[in-house]
Design a protein around this motif. Structure first.
Motif, short mmCIF file in Angstrom:
data_model
loop_
_atom_site.label_atom_id
_atom_site.label_comp_id
_atom_site.label_asym_id
_atom_site.label_seq_id
_atom_site.Cartn_x
_atom_site.Cartn_y
_atom_site.Cartn_z
N SER A 16 75.97 17.12 21.59
CA SER A 16 75.74 17.61 20.24
C SER A 16 76.46 16.73 19.23
N VAL A 17 77.74 16.45 19.52
CA VAL A 17 78.56 15.58 18.67
C VAL A 17 79.24 14.56 19.57
N SER B 76 73.86 16.11 16.41
CA SER B 76 74.41 16.40 15.09
C SER B 76 74.94 15.14 14.42
N TRP B 77 76.02 14.57 14.92
CA TRP B 77 76.58 13.34 14.36
C TRP B 77 77.39 12.59 15.40
N ASN C 224 80.25 18.72 23.22
CA ASN C 224 80.72 17.50 22.58
C ASN C 224 81.20 16.48 23.61
#
Length: 135
Positions: free
Chosen positions: A93-94, A120-121, A67
């Motif tokens: 990933s985030v 992911s977001w 992250n």
């Protein structure tokens, strides 16, 4: 050994009263959390007139994404000010640029965020909980 060497290019901040980073460039760095900067504790963090290019949150051994492509903040009660900085081509990933959790406030002004990505977001910003105000 390769795992620890990856942290040599990372700015890791612990137990500082205030951290001010100005006129700096972070390019092509990687770490599990926060490709360029990881803030684990501290009441005030300021990033001003900086460039973050091609940083990635990725485990250097497994290749698994982490992250905060450029910046990872997990500092309870921290206040963060980011201004007049550029973020280009960072990935995670985030939170392609910033992953923030447990902080009190995040104030951003005059930031340029281009071609950052999250699997992911939060392609640019991931506010991991509702505790962060000022977003």
């Amino acid at each position: 050994m390769q795992y620890w060497q990856s942290y040599c290019v990372l700015l890791l901040l612990f137990l500082a009263a205030a951290v001010i980073i100005q006129r700096s460039t972070f390019e092509s760095n990687s770490a599990d959390y926060g490709g360029a900067i990881t803030v684990c504790q501290g009441p005030f963090i300021q990033i001003q007139d900086c460039n973050f290019t091609g940083n990635a949150a990725v485990n250097p051994i497994t290749g698994n994404p982490g992250n905060g492509g450029a910046v990872f903040v997990f500092a309870e009660g921290a206040r963060m000010l980011m201004s007049t900085s550029n973020f280009t081509g960072n990935k995670a990933s985030v939170g392609g640029v910033i992953y923030i959790q447990n902080a009190t406030a995040l104030n951003m002004s005059e930031l340029q965020m281009v071609d950052n990505a999250a699997m992911s977001w939060g392609g640019a910003l991931a506010n991991a909980d509702d505790s962060v105000g000022g977003c």
